[in-house]
Design a protein around this motif. Sequence first.
Motif, PDB file in Angstrom:
ATOM      1  N   PHE A  54     -65.312  15.904 -42.370  1.00 52.37           N
ATOM      2  CA  PHE A  54     -65.893  16.493 -43.564  1.00 52.37           C
ATOM      3  C   PHE A  54     -67.206  15.840 -43.961  1.00 52.37           C
ATOM      4  N   GLU A  55     -68.158  16.679 -44.307  1.00 51.51           N
ATOM      5  CA  GLU A  55     -69.411  16.206 -44.881  1.00 51.51           C
ATOM      6  C   GLU A  55     -69.303  16.366 -46.391  1.00 51.51           C
ATOM      7  N   VAL A  56     -69.626  15.310 -47.120  1.00 51.76           N
ATOM      8  CA  VAL A  56     -69.579  15.344 -48.578  1.00 51.76           C
ATOM      9  C   VAL A  56     -70.863  15.989 -49.081  1.00 51.76           C
ATOM     10  N   LEU A  57     -70.705  17.103 -49.790  1.00 53.41           N
ATOM     11  CA  LEU A  57     -71.851  17.810 -50.325  1.00 53.41           C
ATOM     12  C   LEU A  57     -72.154  17.402 -51.758  1.00 53.41           C
ATOM     13  N   SER A  58     -71.085  17.129 -52.520  1.00 51.94           N
ATOM     14  CA  SER A  58     -71.271  16.800 -53.937  1.00 51.94           C
ATOM     15  C   SER A  58     -70.070  16.027 -54.443  1.00 51.94           C
ATOM     16  N   LEU A  59     -70.310  15.209 -55.452  1.00 53.82           N
ATOM     17  CA  LEU A  59     -69.259  14.465 -56.124  1.00 53.82           C
ATOM     18  C   LEU A  59     -69.259  14.879 -57.585  1.00 53.82           C
ATOM     19  N   VAL A  60     -68.119  15.330 -58.083  1.00 53.96           N
ATOM     20  CA  VAL A  60     -67.982  15.787 -59.471  1.00 53.96           C
ATOM     21  C   VAL A  60     -67.161  14.749 -60.219  1.00 53.96           C
ATOM     22  N   THR A  61     -67.778  14.070 -61.178  1.00 56.22           N
ATOM     23  CA  THR A  61     -67.074  13.027 -61.925  1.00 56.22           C
ATOM     24  C   THR A  61     -66.770  13.427 -63.362  1.00 56.22           C
ATOM     25  N   ASP A  65     -64.872  19.492 -65.387  1.00 55.03           N
ATOM     26  CA  ASP A  65     -65.319  20.245 -64.217  1.00 55.03           C
ATOM     27  C   ASP A  65     -64.384  20.039 -63.027  1.00 55.03           C
ATOM     28  N   ALA A  66     -63.942  18.800 -62.838  1.00 54.97           N
ATOM     29  CA  ALA A  66     -63.026  18.503 -61.733  1.00 54.97           C
ATOM     30  C   ALA A  66     -61.702  19.239 -61.913  1.00 54.97           C
ATOM     31  N   ALA A  67     -61.194  19.262 -63.137  1.00 53.89           N
ATOM     32  CA  ALA A  67     -59.933  19.960 -63.419  1.00 53.89           C
ATOM     33  C   ALA A  67     -60.052  21.450 -63.119  1.00 53.89           C
ATOM     34  N   GLN A  68     -61.188  22.025 -63.453  1.00 53.75           N
ATOM     35  CA  GLN A  68     -61.397  23.449 -63.180  1.00 53.75           C
ATOM     36  C   GLN A  68     -61.506  23.710 -61.676  1.00 53.75           C
ATOM     37  N   LEU A  69     -62.248  22.876 -60.962  1.00 57.15           N
ATOM     38  CA  LEU A  69     -62.403  23.047 -59.515  1.00 57.15           C
ATOM     39  C   LEU A  69     -61.085  22.916 -58.768  1.00 57.15           C
ATOM     40  N   LEU A  70     -60.276  21.934 -59.176  1.00 56.93           N
ATOM     41  CA  LEU A  70     -59.025  21.657 -58.468  1.00 56.93           C
ATOM     42  C   LEU A  70     -57.828  22.395 -59.047  1.00 56.93           C
ATOM     43  N   ARG A  71     -58.061  23.086 -60.172  1.00 57.27           N
ATOM     44  CA  ARG A  71     -56.977  23.812 -60.875  1.00 57.27           C
ATOM     45  C   ARG A  71     -55.829  22.866 -61.194  1.00 57.27           C
ATOM     46  N   ARG A  72     -56.212  21.678 -61.698  1.00 61.18           N
ATOM     47  CA  ARG A  72     -55.237  20.642 -62.021  1.00 61.18           C
ATOM     48  C   ARG A  72     -55.732  19.924 -63.277  1.00 61.18           C
ATOM     49  N   ASP A  73     -54.973  20.012 -64.356  1.00 61.06           N
ATOM     50  CA  ASP A  73     -55.395  19.437 -65.629  1.00 61.06           C
ATOM     51  C   ASP A  73     -55.627  17.936 -65.573  1.00 61.06           C
ATOM     52  N   ALA A  75     -56.943  16.139 -63.199  1.00 61.71           N
ATOM     53  CA  ALA A  75     -58.022  15.700 -62.310  1.00 61.71           C
ATOM     54  C   ALA A  75     -59.096  14.946 -63.085  1.00 61.71           C
ATOM     55  N   ARG A  76     -59.522  13.824 -62.531  1.00 55.46           N
ATOM     56  CA  ARG A  76     -60.598  13.028 -63.134  1.00 55.46           C
ATOM     57  C   ARG A  76     -61.885  13.152 -62.338  1.00 55.46           C
ATOM     58  N   TRP A  77     -61.786  13.598 -61.088  1.00 53.72           N
ATOM     59  CA  TRP A  77     -62.943  13.748 -60.219  1.00 53.72           C
ATOM     60  C   TRP A  77     -62.601  14.712 -59.088  1.00 53.72           C
ATOM     61  N   ALA A  78     -63.626  15.199 -58.407  1.00 53.20           N
ATOM     62  CA  ALA A  78     -63.443  16.077 -57.245  1.00 53.20           C
ATOM     63  C   ALA A  78     -64.603  15.836 -56.285  1.00 53.20           C
ATOM     64  N   VAL A  79     -64.344  16.061 -55.026  1.00 54.19           N
ATOM     65  CA  VAL A  79     -65.368  15.936 -53.998  1.00 54.19           C
ATOM     66  C   VAL A  79     -65.512  17.306 -53.344  1.00 54.19           C
ATOM     67  N   PHE A  92     -65.504  23.406 -50.072  1.00 59.17           N
ATOM     68  CA  PHE A  92     -64.327  23.479 -50.928  1.00 59.17           C
ATOM     69  C   PHE A  92     -64.122  22.131 -51.593  1.00 59.17           C
ATOM     70  N   ALA A  93     -63.335  22.120 -52.653  1.00 59.11           N
ATOM     71  CA  ALA A  93     -63.106  20.903 -53.431  1.00 59.11           C
ATOM     72  C   ALA A  93     -61.828  20.213 -52.980  1.00 59.11           C
ATOM     73  N   VAL A  94     -61.865  18.879 -52.934  1.00 58.41           N
ATOM     74  CA  VAL A  94     -60.680  18.072 -52.665  1.00 58.41           C
ATOM     75  C   VAL A  94     -60.554  17.015 -53.752  1.00 58.41           C
ATOM     76  N   GLY A  95     -59.322  16.600 -53.992  1.00 57.77           N
ATOM     77  CA  GLY A  95     -59.061  15.576 -54.988  1.00 57.77           C
ATOM     78  C   GLY A  95     -58.143  14.493 -54.470  1.00 57.77           C
ATOM     79  N   SER A  96     -58.010  14.412 -53.157  1.00 64.00           N
ATOM     80  CA  SER A  96     -57.131  13.395 -52.575  1.00 64.00           C
ATOM     81  C   SER A  96     -57.833  12.040 -52.583  1.00 64.00           C
ATOM     82  N   VAL A  97     -57.044  10.981 -52.795  1.00 68.84           N
ATOM     83  CA  VAL A  97     -57.613   9.638 -52.831  1.00 68.84           C
ATOM     84  C   VAL A  97     -57.942   9.157 -51.422  1.00 68.84           C
ATOM     85  N   TRP A  98     -58.883   8.237 -51.334  1.00 70.29           N
ATOM     86  CA  TRP A  98     -59.267   7.626 -50.062  1.00 70.29           C
ATOM     87  C   TRP A  98     -58.140   6.708 -49.613  1.00 70.29           C
TER      88      TRP A  98
END
Length: 116
Positions: A54-61, A65-73, A75-79, A92-98
């Motif tokens: 995966f290439e990281v295009l954007s980081l949403v902190t 916005d992260a909750a809306q992208l991931l459809r998860r209340d 969410a604190r961030w999304a990639v 596409f957005a992911v919210g899995s931890v490293w």
Amino acid sequence: MPSIVSMHTAASPEHEGRKETPATGRPHPHYSDVAEQIGPRLPGAIYQNVDGRFEVLSLVTNPADAAQLLRRDSARWAVIVRDTLRPDGQPFAVGSVWTTSDYLIRPARTAYASAA
């Protein structure tokens, strides 16, 4: 059939407050630091795991916005990523931890070069 709530209310002593991941049943470590959760996934980085490369295009902190992208209340961030192994890979957005199963192929850009 037991409810999901009853299945996850009692934590065993070995988990010490960790919640189990429903898909795998393995303990999910609790991360308090957002930067630790995101890891080296900053714009321009390329990383790989069992799901793809995966290439990281954007980081949403922004949590809203992260909750809306991931459809998860919660969410604190999304990639926002794109799978580079697929010729038609769409962002596409992911919210899995490293985790230790992720590895960095190319680090993020540290500075933007002038186009001129």
